[in-house]
Design a protein around this motif. Structure first.
Motif, short mmCIF file in Angstrom:
data_model
loop_
_atom_site.label_atom_id
_atom_site.label_comp_id
_atom_site.label_asym_id
_atom_site.label_seq_id
_atom_site.Cartn_x
_atom_site.Cartn_y
_atom_site.Cartn_z
N ILE A 143 7.64 -5.54 -0.80
CA ILE A 143 6.43 -6.28 -1.20
C ILE A 143 5.22 -5.94 -0.31
O ILE A 143 4.18 -5.51 -0.83
N GLY A 147 2.56 -1.88 -9.19
CA GLY A 147 2.68 -3.29 -9.56
C GLY A 147 4.03 -3.61 -10.19
O GLY A 147 4.67 -4.62 -9.85
N ILE A 173 2.05 -3.58 -1.59
CA ILE A 173 0.69 -4.13 -1.60
C ILE A 173 -0.25 -3.26 -0.77
O ILE A 173 -1.39 -3.00 -1.17
N VAL A 212 6.75 -3.48 -7.45
CA VAL A 212 6.74 -4.67 -6.59
C VAL A 212 7.25 -5.89 -7.37
O VAL A 212 8.03 -6.69 -6.84
N TRP A 252 -3.47 -1.34 -2.28
CA TRP A 252 -4.80 -1.64 -1.73
C TRP A 252 -5.53 -0.36 -1.33
O TRP A 252 -6.72 -0.20 -1.62
#
Length: 480
Positions: free
Chosen positions: A179, A91, A183, A94, A187
Motif C-alpha cells: 500500500i 490503483g 501510493i 493496491v 504519486w
C-alpha cells in the motif's frame, strides 16, 4: 485520432526523468516481489484460511489475469496515454492488495488475487513503454538493465519477506506492505510524468476484439498451465478448453480485420522486426520456466542442497541478465541489433550446453555458473529485441508492440510449463511405470534423467532463439 508526445531531449524533461524512472522501478518492484513473496507463506495462509486444494489458484489466477490483460492495456495506453493507464494499473494493484489483506477465506483471496493480476498487467507493459518514450535508443538498454535488476533483487527479497511476515507478523502484511509503496509510485508518476496527448475525435474502443482476446487468451493459457496437472492432456476438459480457445482466437482475428481501432492490429503479425522480437520473447519465456522450475529442483533433489543454496544457483541467472542488459546498448549501437542478438543467443546455447552436462556429481557452483552464462545471453537478446520493437514504430503504436512482446513471453512461459512438464513426466513414467504428480519427492536416480531431458529441451529452445534472432534487421532508422 492523432497523438503526440514530448520528445526525450531537453533540459526540462531530463531533470524529470530520474523521479519517473524511480517510480517505474518501484512499480515494477511491487509486481516482481509479489510474484515470489507468497510462495513461502502458503502454509500460514492455508492454516488460517483453509482451502489447501485451492491454493495453486493463488498463483495461476494472478498469472492468467496479468498475461491476458497486457496487450489490452498496451492498446489503451496508445489511445489514452501512458499516465492514466499506469495510474489505473497501480490503483488496481493496491486495491487488490488491500482486499487480499482482508480476505476471509481461500475463495475470496483467489478473487482478490485476480484484481492484483489485472493491475500487474498494466504496470509491466506501460513501465517499459514509458521508458521507450522518455529515453533514446542509445539509453534504453542501460535503463532496461536497471529494471531487469529489480527482478533479480525480487528473487531474493520476495521469499525472504514472505517468510519473515508469516513467521513474525502475519501473512496479511505480505499484501499490506504494497500500500505505501504503491501510493508513493503513483504519486511520483502523477506529479512528475508529463505527456501531451492530442486527440481528434473520440477514441473508439475495440470491445469485441478485447472480449475475444481476453476469453481466448485465458482459455489458451489455462489449458497449457493446467493440462497434465489438474486434468489429463487427452481428457474431455483439456480438449474442450483448447478447442474453444482456438475457435475464440480465430474469431478474434476475423474481428480485428474490420475493427477501426483493433486492440491488436494484424499488421503486428506481418512486421519483420516485431516477428523476430516476439518469437525471441516467446522462447525466452520457455527458457525462463525451464530454469526457474527445474534448476532449484535439481539442486535440492539430485545434488542434495538446501532450498537456500538452490535459490542462489538460480539467482545467478538474475545476476547475469541485468549486467548484460545494461551493456547491450553499446553492442547494438556499434554492431547492430541482429549481431548483438545472435551473440546473445550463442551465449545462451553455450549456457544450455553447460546445463545439459550437469550431473549428480557436479557441484552447485557449476550449476550456478551455467545459469549465469544463460542469464548473460538472455540479457543480450531481450533488451535489443524490446528496443528494436519500440524503435520500429511511432508513439501511437509503441504500447501495442510492447504489450504484444510481453504477452508473447507469457505464452512462452505457459508453453514451457506444458512441454517441460510433459517431458519430465514421460521420463518418470518410463522409470516408475506411471506418471508422478510430485516430482520433489522422487529418488535422485529418477529425478536426474527427467530433469536432464528438460535441459535438453531448453537447449533446443536456445537453438531456435538463434533462428529468431537471425530475422532481426541489423540496422534500422528509429521511428519517433
Amino acid at each position: 485520432m492523432t497523438t503526440e508526445r514530448i520528445e526525450p531531449e531537453g533540459v526540462g524533461l531530463r531533470s524529470r526523468r530520474g523521479p519517473v524512472l524511480l517510480a517505474v522501478m518501484l512499480s515494477v518492484g511491487l509486481v516482481a516481489i509479489d510474484a515470489t513473496i507468497l510462495a513461502t507463506a502458503v502454509p500460514s495462509v492455508v492454516e488460517d484460511l483453509g482451502g489447501f486444494t485451492q491454493f495453486p489458484w493463488l498463483f495461476s489466477i494472478y498469472l492468467l489475469a496479468q498475461a491476458v490483460s497486457v496487450p489490452i492495456y498496451g492498446k489503451l495506453a496508445d489511445l489514452r496515454g501512458r499516465k492514466p493507464i499506469m495510474l489505473l494499473g497501480i490503483g488496481l494493484f493496491v486495491l487488490g492488495s488491500v482486499l487480499c489483506g482482508f480476505a476471509w477465506n481461500m475463495a475470496s483471496l483467489i478473487v482478490f488475487r485476480l484484481i492484483q493480476g489485472l493491475g500487474a498487467g498494466a504496470v509491466q507493459p506501460i513501465s517499459m513503454t514509458i521508458v521507450g518514450d522518455i529515453y533514446t535508443v542509445a539509453e534504453r538498454a542501460r535503463v532496461q538493465g536497471y529494471i531487469a535488476s529489480i527482478w533479480g533483487i525480487a528473487s531474493f527479497v520476495g521469499p525472504t519477506l514472505g517468510g519473515v511476515f508469516s513467521d513474525y507478523l502475519s501473512w496479511r502484511w505480505i499484501f499490506f506492505v504494497n500500500i505505501p509503496l504503491g501510493i508513493a509510485a503513483a504519486w511520483m508518476i502523477f506529479r512528475r510524468f508529463e505527456e501531451k496527448v492530442q486527440r481528434e475525435g473520440r477514441p473508439r474502443i475495440d470491445y469485441a476484439g478485447t472480449t475475444l482476446l481476453a476469453i481466448g487468451g485465458t482459455l489458451l493459457l489455462l489449458g497449457l498451465l493446467e493440462g497434465g496437472v489438474v486434468w489429463a492432456w487427452d481428457s474431455a476438459v483439456s480438449i474442450t478448453v483448447l478447442a474453444v480457445a482456438a475457435i475464440t482466437l480465430t474469431a478474434f482475428v476475423l474481428v480485428e480485420r474490420r475493427a477501426a481501432e483493433p486492440v491488436l492490429p494484424l499488421w503486428v503479425l506481418n512486421h519483420r522486426v516485431l516477428n523476430s522480437a516476439n518469437a525471441s520473447a516467446l522462447l525466452i519465456g520457455v527458457l525462463m520456466v525451464g530454469l526457474s522450475t527445474y534448476v532449484p529442483l535439481f539442486a535440492q533433489g539430485v545434488l542434495g542442497q538446501s532450498a537456500l543454496v538452490a535459490g542462489f544457483a538460480l539467482a545467478a541467472m538474475t545476476l547475469g541478465w541485468p549486467i548484460a542488459a545494461s551493456l547491450a546498448g553499446r553492442f547494438y549501437l556499434r554492431l547492430g541489433f541482429r549481431t548483438t542478438m545472435l551473440l546473445g543467443s550463442a551465449v545462451v546455447v553455450t549456457g544450455a550446453g553447460l546445463l545439459v552436462s550437469v550431473g549428480s556429481t557436479s557441484s552447485v557452483v557449476y550449476l550456478g555458473f551455467a545459469c549465469f552464462v544463460i542469464g548473460i545471453g538472455l540479457g543480450f537478446c531481450s533488451s535489443p529485441a524490446i528496443v528494436a520493437a519500440q524503435s520500429s514504430v511511432n508513439w501511437q503504436s509503441r504500447g501495442v508492440v510492447t504489450g504484444a512482446t510481453m504477452f508473447a513471453r507469457s505464452v512462452g512461459s505457459a508453453v514451457g510449463v506444458a512441454v517441460f512438464g510433459a517431458v519430465a513426466n514421460a521420463v518418470v513414467a518410463s522409470r516408475l511405470g506411471g506418471a508422478h504428480d510430485d516430482l520433489e519427492h522422487l529418488p535422485a536416480d529418477v529425478l536426474e534423467p527427467a530433469i536432464h531431458d528438460v535441459y535438453l529441451g531448453a537447449a533446443i529452445a536456445a537453438v531456435f532463439l538463434i533462428v529468431a534472432a537471425a530475422f532481426m534487421p541489423n540496422r534500422m532508422t528509429p521511428v519517433e
